[in-house]
Write a protein that holds these residues in place. Structure first.
Motif, mmCIF file in Angstrom:
data_model
loop_
_atom_site.group_PDB
_atom_site.id
_atom_site.type_symbol
_atom_site.label_atom_id
_atom_site.label_comp_id
_atom_site.label_asym_id
_atom_site.label_seq_id
_atom_site.Cartn_x
_atom_site.Cartn_y
_atom_site.Cartn_z
ATOM 1 N N PRO A 244 0.805 -1.228 0.000
ATOM 2 C CA PRO A 244 0.000 0.000 0.000
ATOM 3 C C PRO A 244 0.838 1.277 0.000
ATOM 4 N N GLN A 245 1.939 1.264 0.721
ATOM 5 C CA GLN A 245 2.780 2.459 0.781
ATOM 6 C C GLN A 245 3.343 2.785 -0.601
ATOM 7 N N GLY A 246 3.898 1.773 -1.271
ATOM 8 C CA GLY A 246 4.439 1.985 -2.607
ATOM 9 C C GLY A 246 3.364 2.379 -3.603
ATOM 10 N N GLU A 247 2.182 1.761 -3.466
ATOM 11 C CA GLU A 247 1.071 2.088 -4.361
ATOM 12 C C GLU A 247 0.623 3.526 -4.162
ATOM 13 N N ALA A 248 0.591 3.977 -2.914
ATOM 14 C CA ALA A 248 0.193 5.355 -2.621
ATOM 15 C C ALA A 248 1.184 6.350 -3.227
ATOM 16 N N ILE A 249 2.471 6.023 -3.172
ATOM 17 C CA ILE A 249 3.482 6.898 -3.778
ATOM 18 C C ILE A 249 3.261 6.992 -5.281
ATOM 19 N N MET A 250 2.959 5.853 -5.920
ATOM 20 C CA MET A 250 2.692 5.864 -7.356
ATOM 21 C C MET A 250 1.449 6.697 -7.679
ATOM 22 N N ILE A 251 0.425 6.607 -6.849
ATOM 23 C CA ILE A 251 -0.785 7.406 -7.057
ATOM 24 C C ILE A 251 -0.449 8.891 -7.008
ATOM 25 N N VAL A 252 0.359 9.286 -6.045
ATOM 26 C CA VAL A 252 0.745 10.695 -5.921
ATOM 27 C C VAL A 252 1.510 11.150 -7.163
ATOM 28 N N ILE A 253 2.411 10.316 -7.653
ATOM 29 C CA ILE A 253 3.177 10.665 -8.857
ATOM 30 C C ILE A 253 2.245 10.866 -10.051
ATOM 31 N N MET A 254 1.311 9.951 -10.232
ATOM 32 C CA MET A 254 0.428 10.026 -11.391
ATOM 33 C C MET A 254 -0.560 11.181 -11.279
ATOM 34 N N LEU A 255 -1.022 11.476 -10.060
ATOM 35 C CA LEU A 255 -1.897 12.633 -9.888
ATOM 36 C C LEU A 255 -1.127 13.919 -10.151
ATOM 37 N N GLY A 256 0.168 13.913 -9.840
ATOM 38 C CA GLY A 256 0.989 15.068 -10.182
ATOM 39 C C GLY A 256 1.021 15.301 -11.683
ATOM 40 N N ARG A 257 1.123 14.221 -12.456
ATOM 41 C CA ARG A 257 1.122 14.344 -13.916
ATOM 42 C C ARG A 257 -0.243 14.834 -14.416
ATOM 43 N N TYR A 258 -1.298 14.405 -13.736
ATOM 44 C CA TYR A 258 -2.643 14.850 -14.103
ATOM 45 C C TYR A 258 -2.757 16.362 -13.924
#
Length: 351
Positions: A244-258
């Motif tokens: 979950p921690q790694g997945e949350a970091i990936m979500i933050v990265i992708m929302l940044g691109r959004y």
């Protein structure tokens, strides 16, 4: 690619495939994936497999010295038309200044490729001499809006097609990392089996997310101001994740691109451009432009700046700056990422 960066990847690859070789190449830049691809293509086209033992040398600069390497470059081919010498990490080669003289008179019976993993000081020797006498090229990382085109071309080069939605999802997922993009495409080809058309569902399957609960649905919920849906999707993504921690970091990265795309749509006059110009501006297929336009209209530049601040804070917390769990960090983040008029009202007792 701009002319001041030397021949493009495509120009060099075409020359290699037509066996139009120069005796000395000098490649450098942060996009090492393209350099690696050209190295493989050069070896494949310049030598037959049975010629490798006596006519191919691949050297790492951190493990060699210049006079030894120059000796290899000046050698004659054995039972072949030419020999090939590859020097990786050339900037780490001890006494590499000696290549100033070699650059002025390279061995015509050899093909030498000198590759740096970063941009060197081009005003100092041997780099100055190499830029003057060798065939040189600088490989820069692509911009966000160039990635869909690169992915499309790479997929087609593998003999496959990719549907527009899958193309955009993959571009969002990999960012500007060409090595990661190539690895993900290989994964998608595996998921496709006998099919030659890659789909959005293949992208989701390869990422480990589901068709209903994934980061692409999450960003749509945020842009449309659907707070409850955004929280539900984010919660389910983390529940399904093995990390979950790694997945949350990936979500933050992708929302940044959004939000990068929404920010670009805030530039003066952007909303008046046609969908094709906007597609080029933000790096999405024209089919998806309207969705991003509608989302951008829900924000001001100030609210997008606040979203960036929230994303940076969440990234810091997730990478060890807080003891709060990933679900709570994302829940609090989502409240600040929603359009201002859609944010929930938080009430509490007065101090």
């Amino acid at each position: 690619m701009a002319s001041d960066t030397g021949p493009s990847y495509d120009d060099l690859a075409t020359a290699f495939r037509h066996h139009n070789f120069d005796p000395l190449y000098f490649f450098f830049g942060e996009e090492t994936f393209l350099i690696d691809e050209l190295q493989e293509l050069l070896v494949e086209e310049a030598l037959s497999p049975h010629q490798h033992d006596f006519n191919l040398d691949v050297i790492y600069g951190s493990e060699a010295e210049a006079s030894e390497v120059i000796g290899l470059c000046q050698g004659f081919p054995a039972g072949a038309e030419r020999r090939v010498v590859i020097v990786r990490e050339f900037e780490k080669l001890e006494n590499n200044r000696q290549f100033k003289a070699y650059a002025q008179q390279p061995n015509p019976q050899a093909i030498v490729l000198l590759a740096c993993t970063e941009k060197p000081n081009l005003s100092a020797h041997p780099y100055r001499a190499l830029k003057e006498h060798a065939t040189w090229s600088e490989f820069e990382s692509p911009y966000d809006n160039e990635m869909p085109g690169w992915i499309q071309e790479y997929v087609n080069g593998q003999g496959y097609e990719i549907e527009p939605k899958g193309l955009q999802m993959l571009a969002d997922y990999v960012g500007t990392d060409l090595q990661r993009a190539a690895s993900e495409i290989e994964k998608l080809i595996t998921f496709a089996g006998d099919r030659t058309r890659l789909t959005a569902n293949d992208v989701l399957d390869a990422s480990g997310q589901t068709r209903e609960f994934n980061v692409f649905e999450l960003q749509s919920a945020i842009g449309e101001g659907r707070h409850a849906d955004a929280e539900r999707i984010a919660g389910r993504i983390l529940q399904q994740a093995s990390n979950p921690q790694g997945e949350a970091i990936m979500i933050v990265i992708m929302l940044g691109r959004y939000f990068d795309k929404l920010w670009k749509l805030q530039t003066p006059g952007a909303q008046r451009k046609n969908k094709y110009d906007l597609a080029s501006l933000i790096g999405v297929p024209p089919f998806f432009v309207e969705e991003y336009k509608q989302a951008a209209q829900q924000y001001t530049q100030a609210s997008i700046a606040d979203a960036y601040s929230a994303l940076l804070a969440a990234d810091y917390e997730l990478k060890g700056g807080s003891s709060r769990d990933a679900t709570l960090i994302l829940t609090l983040l989502l409240r600040r990422l929603l359009p201002p008029q859609s944010r929930p009202v938080v009430t509490g007792r007065p101090d």
